[in-house]
Design a protein around this motif. Structure first.
Motif, PDB file in Angstrom:
ATOM      1  N   GLY A 115     -92.165 -21.540-112.088  1.00  9.50           N
ATOM      2  CA  GLY A 115     -91.424 -21.406-113.339  1.00  9.50           C
ATOM      3  C   GLY A 115     -90.712 -22.696-113.704  1.00  9.50           C
ATOM      4  N   ALA A 116     -89.915 -22.646-114.784  1.00 12.61           N
ATOM      5  CA  ALA A 116     -89.259 -23.856-115.299  1.00 12.61           C
ATOM      6  C   ALA A 116     -88.046 -24.256-114.476  1.00 12.61           C
ATOM      7  N   GLU A 117     -87.548 -23.379-113.633  1.00 15.30           N
ATOM      8  CA  GLU A 117     -86.337 -23.666-112.862  1.00 15.30           C
ATOM      9  C   GLU A 117     -86.584 -24.758-111.826  1.00 15.30           C
ATOM     10  N   ARG A 118     -85.541 -25.578-111.576  1.00 15.47           N
ATOM     11  CA  ARG A 118     -85.609 -26.569-110.508  1.00 15.47           C
ATOM     12  C   ARG A 118     -85.356 -25.891-109.168  1.00 15.47           C
ATOM     13  N   PHE A 119     -86.051 -26.382-108.126  1.00 17.19           N
ATOM     14  CA  PHE A 119     -85.884 -25.816-106.792  1.00 17.19           C
ATOM     15  C   PHE A 119     -85.471 -26.894-105.800  1.00 17.19           C
ATOM     16  N   ARG A 120     -84.502 -26.519-104.978  1.00 17.54           N
ATOM     17  CA  ARG A 120     -84.020 -27.413-103.916  1.00 17.54           C
ATOM     18  C   ARG A 120     -84.678 -27.002-102.605  1.00 17.54           C
ATOM     19  N   PHE A 121     -85.173 -27.998-101.851  1.00 18.10           N
ATOM     20  CA  PHE A 121     -85.817 -27.738-100.565  1.00 18.10           C
ATOM     21  C   PHE A 121     -84.829 -27.981 -99.436  1.00 18.10           C
ATOM     22  N   LEU A 163     -86.918 -22.740-100.085  1.00 23.56           N
ATOM     23  CA  LEU A 163     -86.739 -23.292-101.423  1.00 23.56           C
ATOM     24  C   LEU A 163     -85.739 -22.401-102.147  1.00 23.56           C
ATOM     25  N   GLU A 164     -84.823 -23.035-102.891  1.00 20.99           N
ATOM     26  CA  GLU A 164     -83.784 -22.263-103.571  1.00 20.99           C
ATOM     27  C   GLU A 164     -83.658 -22.730-105.012  1.00 20.99           C
ATOM     28  N   GLY A 165     -83.680 -21.757-105.933  1.00 23.90           N
ATOM     29  CA  GLY A 165     -83.555 -22.076-107.343  1.00 23.90           C
ATOM     30  C   GLY A 165     -82.169 -22.587-107.682  1.00 23.90           C
ATOM     31  N   ALA A 166     -82.099 -23.721-108.419  1.00 19.35           N
ATOM     32  CA  ALA A 166     -80.814 -24.340-108.739  1.00 19.35           C
ATOM     33  C   ALA A 166     -79.984 -23.472-109.677  1.00 19.35           C
ATOM     34  N   GLU A 167     -80.606 -22.736-110.588  1.00 12.96           N
ATOM     35  CA  GLU A 167     -79.867 -21.949-111.555  1.00 12.96           C
ATOM     36  C   GLU A 167     -79.638 -20.498-111.092  1.00 12.96           C
ATOM     37  N   THR A 168     -80.674 -19.870-110.557  1.00 14.62           N
ATOM     38  CA  THR A 168     -80.570 -18.443-110.230  1.00 14.62           C
ATOM     39  C   THR A 168     -80.287 -18.182-108.757  1.00 14.62           C
ATOM     40  N   GLY A 169     -80.515 -19.192-107.905  1.00 18.21           N
ATOM     41  CA  GLY A 169     -80.345 -18.983-106.472  1.00 18.21           C
ATOM     42  C   GLY A 169     -81.503 -18.239-105.836  1.00 18.21           C
ATOM     43  N   THR A 170     -82.578 -18.031-106.584  1.00 17.04           N
ATOM     44  CA  THR A 170     -83.766 -17.383-106.021  1.00 17.04           C
ATOM     45  C   THR A 170     -84.254 -18.177-104.817  1.00 17.04           C
TER      46      THR A 170
END
Length: 747
Positions: free
Chosen positions: A658-664, A671-678
């Motif tokens: 998706g469009a969300e940025r992910f932090r590794f 992997l964790e979504g920067a906006e949603t925390g997914t």
């Protein structure tokens, strides 16, 4: 300094960082005059025996290995990650891959750089490199760049998006298709070898060998056989020799035909090389383990022997077996089947009530098998679900003896990894009917523990006679792997102290603590990856996984050359007749051990890759469907998932999340979504859409079912707080248990 033997010369070549020739060996061992002539003759013999190979400039290196300095051809280059193969390869099997790090003048720069500036390489480039490490982990450092040559590729012919013929490499690490030169006569679906000529956009694959359609005969193992260079046809005359030797008399032997031996094997076993019988002996037990007497039929130096050494071991695929010995022996004279008298080399072992080995002797015997049982049948009889006249007289004593061996096993505390083992079920037409998990029964453990006891007795018996031993060695894990394991377990809240004495029991306690957790399989696999690779050698380093001081493979000479070496050594040491070790043969055990360790690794890789291909073929009929999967690995570029209850690894690229940025998070492996925390973490189960299943490579590709295609953009992730950093994409770490530790019947 004494005149060097074969092992001393091989050790010198292995340990010398520069190129080695006859002059360097003579200087190292201070050889003069007539000794130099003797050295020349010895080196010639070693070359004829296959222990040495001669490279450019008459420089020497171990056969089947790489010289310390070699010309390599680049087969792929992705950023700083350069893979190359030797330009000249006279060793066993397919040319080994070398991971190359380019160094600038005076050693400056990093991987893929020269003097701090990135040097670009393409497939087909030639380099002179210094080689370090052993197969399969060869590392190369560039000395200089050479004039361009041609890279060799293996792949399946397909049509590209424009309808033109293209070569799709079978190595899943090769992500690019190469246009096929218009002069190559091939058709889609063929497996081919090709030379890659030209550079950049003009590079094209020129087909050199057409290997047939691996899908037409439904035999996907043919891909691995070709790619790994596994010998699959016997040299001229070898099968005729096997037929002749298989009809020979059994020779002078002790008559044990009155003992009701049983074989207990898988229901689809292609050969039977071990049989067992036990009886009560005072407070303890007497265990007889009778093994097919391959040394009687395969004599040292014969064409049969040279062919068996070349193969090293049998290779077992879902659709076929590539045997070490011709069928006249492997499935005929040497296979312990009911109905005829068979030649056996047998261990008679005295056990205490607690399963300790109190004594042993070895015999050449004539035996007659009472019955060939499947594991499931033997278990059903013992569980009362089937009837057999053998239960009281034969099976009950066997189970009683095993209970004693089980006590000894518990006291030693070997590594216990209960990872599910997959097997491909084929229908009568060779199509995939399903993927099943092998059930683990008491009958499996009984045979495994009895084989281990016989292997220990063989090693100790040879040691008692100061005879050569081909040991099965498994060393304890190195600190680097233990530190990595601890870091991973810390993220899961699982304690693992590095200061303690490391034994298999330490790892077993970790598994026991997480037995009820949903991520137990991931933790078990992490423990497995921390272990070292087992190998064969004449120098004893013990067996860490089994917690045994002396261990040798004795129980499967039909399918392992290591066992043939041990049989011959026993025949010589105990003066059991013909077929023993020739004089001086023990001096070659070091080189033999290196070779058969290589052929074993080759077989394991081929078997694993073929299983992946069959799983991909099975799933190819389900492309587009939603499957349940478990995340098995996480990287900055995405995560890998394994289809639940089936197997097969596939990638979910971060660009499809998706469009969300992910932090590794590297330590936590998520992997964790920067906006949603997914969060996507190792061990997590989720539903995925199967986008692709490629039987040629065994690779899968998934996507999230709820992310619309419009939101699948280019890679967008953060690593270590920086956006836009795109690391290379290594394969997920894979592999089976170290031989000797892995599940199975043969210890």
């Amino acid at each position: 300094m004494t005149f060097p033997d074969r092992d001393a010369i091989l050790d010198f070549i292995r340990q010398t960082p520069s190129a080695v020739g006859k002059r360097e060996i003579a200087r190292a061992f201070n050889l003069k005059g007539a000794e130099r002539e003797a050295l020349k003759a010895l080196l010639r013999e070693m070359e004829e025996e296959g222990l040495l190979a001669i490279g450019p400039g008459r420089m020497l290196h171990r056969a089947g290995g790489l010289p310390r300095v070699a010309v390599l051809t680049v087969v792929s280059s992705e950023g700083a990650r350069i893979l190359a193969v030797p330009e000249r390869w006279e060793g066993e099997g397919a040319p080994p891959k070398v991971l190359v790090a380019a160094a600038g003048p005076r050693g400056r720069g990093r991987a893929g750089h020269a003097g701090g500036r990135r040097e670009r390489f393409e497939a087909g480039d030639r380099i002179l490199a210094r080689i370090e490490g052993e197969a399969p982990r060869h590392l190369g450092t560039i000395i200089k760049r050479l004039a361009r040559g041609h890279a060799m590729l293996m792949g399946v012919v397909r049509k590209d998006a424009r309808g033109n013929l293209a070569l799709s490499p079978i190595d899943r690490r090769e992500r690019r298709q190469w246009p096929i030169h218009h002069g190559s006569e091939v058709v889609p679906g063929e497996l081919v070898r090709a030379e890659l000529k030209g550079s950049g956009a003009k590079a094209a694959a020129h087909v050199t060998d057409r290997l047939g359609d691996p899908f037409q005969g439904l035999s996907l193992s043919s891909i691995a056989i070709a790619a790994k260079g596994i010998p699959h046809s016997f040299p001229e005359g070898v099968e005729a020799d096997a037929e002749r030797m298989g009809q020979s008399a059994l020779g002078p032997r002790e008559d044990w035909t009155g003992i009701p031996f049983l074989t207990i094997d898988p229901p689809d076993a292609r050969d039977h090389d071990d049989a067992v019988w036990a009886e009560k002996d005072g407070d303890g037990w007497r265990l007889l383990v009778a093994i097919a007497d391959v040394s009687w039929y395969v004599r040292p130096g014969s064409p049969l022997d040279r062919s068996a050494f070349d193969r090293g071991n049998s290779v077992y695929f879902p659709d076929q077996v590539v045997p070490m010995l011709p069928e006249a022996l492997s499935a005929g004279a040497c296979s312990l089947k009911t109905g005829t008298d068979k030649a056996a080399l047998a261990a008679s072992i005295r056990l205490s009530a607690d399963g300790a080995i109190m004594g042993f002797s070895f015999h050449r015997a004539r035996i007659r098998i009472a019955e060939n049982l499947a594991y499931e049948t033997a278990q059903a009889i013992m569980d009362g679900h089937a009837d057999s006249p053998l239960k009281d007289a034969v099976l009950e004593p066997l189970w009683g003896c095993w209970r004693a061996l089980e006590k000894a096993r518990a006291a030693r505390g070997p590594l216990e990894l209960e990872l599910p083992e997959k097997r491909v079920v084929l229908d009568t037409e060779g199509r995939v009917a399903g993927i099943a998990v092998r059930e683990r029964l008491e009958a499996h453990r009984l045979i495994e523990d009895m084989m281990i006891a016989a292997n220990v007795a063989a090693a100790r018996a040879l040691e008692s006679r100061k005879a050569p031993v081909m040991y099965r060695c498994h060393e304890e894990p190195g600190r680097e792997k233990l530190v990595s394991l601890k870091a991973y377990l810390d993220t899961l809240g699982v304690n693992f102290a590095l200061g303690q004495v490391i034994t298999p029991a330490v790892f077993n306690r970790v598994i026991d603590r997480v037995r009820d957790r949903p991520d137990i399989q991931d933790i078990s696999e992490a423990v497995l990856r921390s272990q070292t690779q087992a190998y064969y050698a004449p120098r004893n380093t013990g067996h860490f996984g089994l917690q045994l001081g002396s261990y040798a493979h004795f129980t499967s000479p039909i399918r392992r050359y290591a066992d043939v070496c041990v049989h011959r050594a026993l025949v010589s040491a105990f003066r059991l007749g013909e077929g023993g070790l020739p004089d001086g043969a023990g001096d070659r055990f070091g080189a033999i051990g290196e070779h058969i360790s290589f052929t074993e690794r080759r077989a394991m890789e081929a078997e694993r890759e073929t299983l992946d291909r069959y799983i991909a073929r099975h799933l190819a009929d389900h492309v587009g469907e939603i499957v349940r999967a478990r995340i098995s690995g996480v990287k900055a570029f995405g995560f890998f998932a394994t289809v639940a209850d089936i197997g097969g690894d596939g990638l979910v690229p971060v660009s499809t999340l998706g469009a969300e940025r992910f932090r590794f998070d590297e330590a936590g492996r998520f992997l964790e979504g920067a906006e949603t925390g997914t969060r996507y973490a190792v061990g997590q189960y989720l539903d995925l859409r199967l986008e692709e299943a490629d039987p040629a490579t065994g690779s899968l590709r998934f996507s999230l079912p709820d992310v619309p295609p419009a939101e699948r953009k280019g890679p967008r992730f953060r690593r270590d707080g920086r956006d836009g950093q795109k690391p290379r994409a290594p394969l997920p770490r894979r592999g089976g248990p170290p031989p000797g530790v892995r599940r199975g019947r043969r210890g």
